[in-house]
Design a protein around this motif. Structure first.
Motif, PDB file in Angstrom:
ATOM      1  N   ALA A 121      -1.220  -4.052   8.156  1.00 47.25           N
ATOM      2  CA  ALA A 121      -0.657  -4.382   6.841  1.00 47.25           C
ATOM      3  C   ALA A 121       0.856  -4.209   6.844  1.00 47.25           C
ATOM      4  O   ALA A 121       1.594  -5.051   6.313  1.00 47.25           O
ATOM      5  CB  ALA A 121      -1.294  -3.507   5.762  1.00 47.25           C
ATOM      6  N   GLU A 122       1.335  -3.122   7.451  1.00 43.96           N
ATOM      7  CA  GLU A 122       2.780  -2.866   7.485  1.00 43.96           C
ATOM      8  C   GLU A 122       3.510  -3.908   8.319  1.00 43.96           C
ATOM      9  O   GLU A 122       4.632  -4.311   7.985  1.00 43.96           O
ATOM     10  CB  GLU A 122       3.056  -1.453   8.017  1.00 43.96           C
ATOM     11  N   LYS A 125       3.861  -7.056   6.189  1.00 45.58           N
ATOM     12  CA  LYS A 125       4.907  -6.888   5.177  1.00 45.58           C
ATOM     13  C   LYS A 125       6.302  -7.024   5.792  1.00 45.58           C
ATOM     14  O   LYS A 125       7.179  -7.691   5.245  1.00 45.58           O
ATOM     15  CB  LYS A 125       4.778  -5.524   4.499  1.00 45.58           C
ATOM     16  N   GLU A 126       6.478  -6.386   6.947  1.00 42.08           N
ATOM     17  CA  GLU A 126       7.776  -6.440   7.627  1.00 42.08           C
ATOM     18  C   GLU A 126       8.100  -7.860   8.067  1.00 42.08           C
ATOM     19  O   GLU A 126       9.238  -8.322   7.930  1.00 42.08           O
ATOM     20  CB  GLU A 126       7.771  -5.497   8.833  1.00 42.08           C
ATOM     21  N   ARG A 129       9.160 -10.046   5.134  1.00 40.55           N
ATOM     22  CA  ARG A 129      10.542  -9.738   4.755  1.00 40.55           C
ATOM     23  C   ARG A 129      11.528 -10.312   5.777  1.00 40.55           C
ATOM     24  O   ARG A 129      12.532 -10.935   5.407  1.00 40.55           O
ATOM     25  CB  ARG A 129      10.724  -8.224   4.639  1.00 40.55           C
ATOM     26  N   THR A 143       8.538 -12.459  -1.482  1.00 40.48           N
ATOM     27  CA  THR A 143       7.123 -12.162  -1.257  1.00 40.48           C
ATOM     28  C   THR A 143       6.921 -10.746  -0.730  1.00 40.48           C
ATOM     29  O   THR A 143       5.909 -10.100  -1.028  1.00 40.48           O
ATOM     30  CB  THR A 143       6.527 -13.198  -0.278  1.00 40.48           C
ATOM     31  N   ALA A 144       7.892 -10.235   0.033  1.00 44.75           N
ATOM     32  CA  ALA A 144       7.778  -8.874   0.567  1.00 44.75           C
ATOM     33  C   ALA A 144       7.685  -7.853  -0.564  1.00 44.75           C
ATOM     34  O   ALA A 144       7.008  -6.827  -0.428  1.00 44.75           O
ATOM     35  CB  ALA A 144       8.977  -8.559   1.457  1.00 44.75           C
ATOM     36  N   VAL A 147       4.067  -8.081  -2.157  1.00 48.75           N
ATOM     37  CA  VAL A 147       2.969  -7.491  -1.374  1.00 48.75           C
ATOM     38  C   VAL A 147       3.144  -5.981  -1.206  1.00 48.75           C
ATOM     39  O   VAL A 147       2.394  -5.350  -0.461  1.00 48.75           O
ATOM     40  CB  VAL A 147       2.827  -8.172   0.017  1.00 48.75           C
ATOM     41  N   THR A 148       4.131  -5.422  -1.918  1.00 44.47           N
ATOM     42  CA  THR A 148       4.330  -3.973  -1.923  1.00 44.47           C
ATOM     43  C   THR A 148       4.371  -3.497  -3.374  1.00 44.47           C
ATOM     44  O   THR A 148       5.377  -2.960  -3.845  1.00 44.47           O
ATOM     45  CB  THR A 148       5.635  -3.593  -1.194  1.00 44.47           C
ATOM     46  N   VAL A 188      -1.928 -12.022   3.462  1.00 44.38           N
ATOM     47  CA  VAL A 188      -1.408 -11.420   2.231  1.00 44.38           C
ATOM     48  C   VAL A 188      -2.412 -10.406   1.685  1.00 44.38           C
ATOM     49  O   VAL A 188      -2.037  -9.300   1.270  1.00 44.38           O
ATOM     50  CB  VAL A 188      -1.105 -12.507   1.173  1.00 44.38           C
ATOM     51  N   ALA A 191      -2.241  -7.292   3.692  1.00 47.43           N
ATOM     52  CA  ALA A 191      -1.049  -6.521   3.347  1.00 47.43           C
ATOM     53  C   ALA A 191      -1.249  -5.734   2.056  1.00 47.43           C
ATOM     54  O   ALA A 191      -0.733  -4.627   1.893  1.00 47.43           O
ATOM     55  CB  ALA A 191       0.160  -7.450   3.216  1.00 47.43           C
ATOM     56  N   LEU A 192      -2.003  -6.317   1.126  1.00 47.18           N
ATOM     57  CA  LEU A 192      -2.276  -5.684  -0.166  1.00 47.18           C
ATOM     58  C   LEU A 192      -3.471  -4.743  -0.125  1.00 47.18           C
ATOM     59  O   LEU A 192      -3.727  -4.030  -1.095  1.00 47.18           O
ATOM     60  CB  LEU A 192      -2.543  -6.763  -1.226  1.00 47.18           C
TER      61      LEU A 192
END
Length: 434
Positions: A121-122, A125-126, A129, A143-144, A147-148, A188, A191-192
């Protein structure tokens, strides 16, 4: 998973779709322009800060401007070539923007991040971004950040409504890149940390609905043909029954919404390491010779796009960047594609509203159709008088989603959206001056 019908929501309108002009046109790659002008303002937040200088050689996909703040996004070269200049110019939205002008070198090098295999997931996200992915439905929210969320969520909604007239870029993407959109949605969701994925598609796209039904992990909701069905809060209610309160975020109710094109961009970012520097744009309207759905490089000029589509079939009454309801009219073709540009429309005199406004009739139709339950006539009245605080107070303008439904139905042809945008701009100036 067999599709189900969505709920009914208050307000909205039923404008003519005019989608038949381009809906059958397959995605087509526009040749690289000789030059691009890439704006550093590619997201909802602050403009990115240039990290290149005139005379510098750049690769396609190379970072050319660094995000400035949490809701800003990185900007990338959409072609390989040489930075000609960095200049300021007023953009199509009437705001001064900094443009990085690049002269294209045919066959130049490309930059890519390493592809990710079974990412955490991390890592997702990275990567989102790092690749500068933003909401491609028009808002441009990074979007980054989405999803955070600050609060736990349990549902991801994919927006495939594309309810605005003329635009067919998302429809074609759903037809031709179904699997990639699904994989992007799954990234996505990972990530969530959610397993509940819903995709909402308007009923006028039965071919797209059929393509997404076989995926057992995605619930397909058929949306009524109603504008603005693709509005975030409207979509959430219609697909889940949850009502997002004024001033609240979807994440406060356990929901995150992403556009289908954004999911596709996430898929490319994760699997190919490709930064976001091109997108599908619908070119349509009866004043363009050949309507198309084009893969276009960010920074390509509207002039080059119109030329590629055969030029004008007649003198357009209006040229719009975006959709006819939420887009902005352009004074000329010297404007450039952004990450959030969904359409370039050349509207004929029969298509474009150009009636002179008359005094308000106090009919209340604008309030009747407002999906946010606002009073647009109040905003317009006080805005015209220069009392922007009253315009904000009595029109609740900060909650307006600028869908344009009010102006569409106004029998007096009042420039309601113009008044709303002006009020918001004046209030921002006041806030910045504090």
């Amino acid at each position: 998973m067999k599709a189900v019908k969505g709920k009914y929501y208050f307000g909205g309108i039923h404008p003519k779709g005019a989608k038949e002009l381009s809906s059958s046109r397959p995605l087509e790659v526009m040749p690289e322009p000789e030059m691009v002008a890439v704006s550093t303002l590619q997201s909802l937040g602050n403009p990115a800060v240039p990290v290149v200088s005139a005379g510098q050689a750049v690769k396609e996909g190379e970072l050319i401007a660094k995000a400035d703040g949490a809701v800003s996004s990185d900007v990338f070269a959409s072609v390989a070539g040489t930075v000609e200049e960095i200049k300021e110019k007023t953009g199509s939205g009437g705001v001064k923007e900094t443009f990085i002008v690049i002269k294209t070198q045919s066959g130049g090098e490309k930059f890519r991040f390493p592809a990710l295999s079974d990412p955490t997931a991390e890592e997702i996200k990275e990567r989102i971004r790092d690749c500068g992915v933003v909401g491609l439905g028009g808002a441009g929210f990074p979007t980054a950040v989405k999803v955070t969320p600050k609060t736990p969520v349990d549902t991801l909604i994919i927006n495939g409504a594309e309810c605005e007239p003329y635009l067919t870029c998302d429809h074609r993407l759903m037809l031709e890149k179904t699997e990639e959109i699904v994989r992007g949605a799954r990234y996505v969701a990972k990530a969530l940390n959610v397993s509940n994925i819903i995709i909402g598609i308007e009923a006028n796209k039965p071919d797209a609905i059929k393509l997404f039904e076989p995926y057992e992990d995605i619930k397909v909701v058929i949306l009524r043909k109603q504008y603005p069905m693709g509005g975030e809060k409207q979509l959430i209610y219609v697909t889940t029954g949850k009502k997002v309160g004024l001033g609240k975020l979807p994440a406060d109710y356990g929901v995150v919404v992403q556009n289908v094109a954004t999911c596709f961009a996430v898929c490319e970012a994760v699997e190919q390491g490709k930064p976001l520097y091109e997108r599908v744009v619908t070119v349509s309207g009866k004043a363009v010779k050949e309507p198309k759905n084009l893969w276009v490089k960010v920074g390509a000029s509207v002039q080059d796009i119109v030329d590629y589509c055969g030029g004008e079939s007649e003198t357009p009454k209006k040229v719009i960047q975006g959709g006819p309801m939420t887009g902005v009219a352009m004074a000329d073709y010297e404007n450039y594609i952004h990450k959030t540009t969904s359409g370039v429309l050349l509207l004929s005199a029969k298509e474009a509203a150009a009636d002179e406004p008359t005094p308000c009739l106090n009919c209340g139709k604008c309030a009747d159709v407002c999906p946010m339950h606002l009073m647009p006539m109040n905003t317009a009245f006080y805005s015209a008088a220069g009392d922007f605080d009253a315009a904000a107070k009595y029109g609740n303008v900060s909650y307006c989603i600028e869908c344009g439904a009010c102006e569409y139905v106004c029998p007096a042809k009042r420039p309601l959206i113009q008044a709303i945008r002006k009020t918001k701009a004046e209030l921002r100036k006041t806030k910045q001056g504090e």
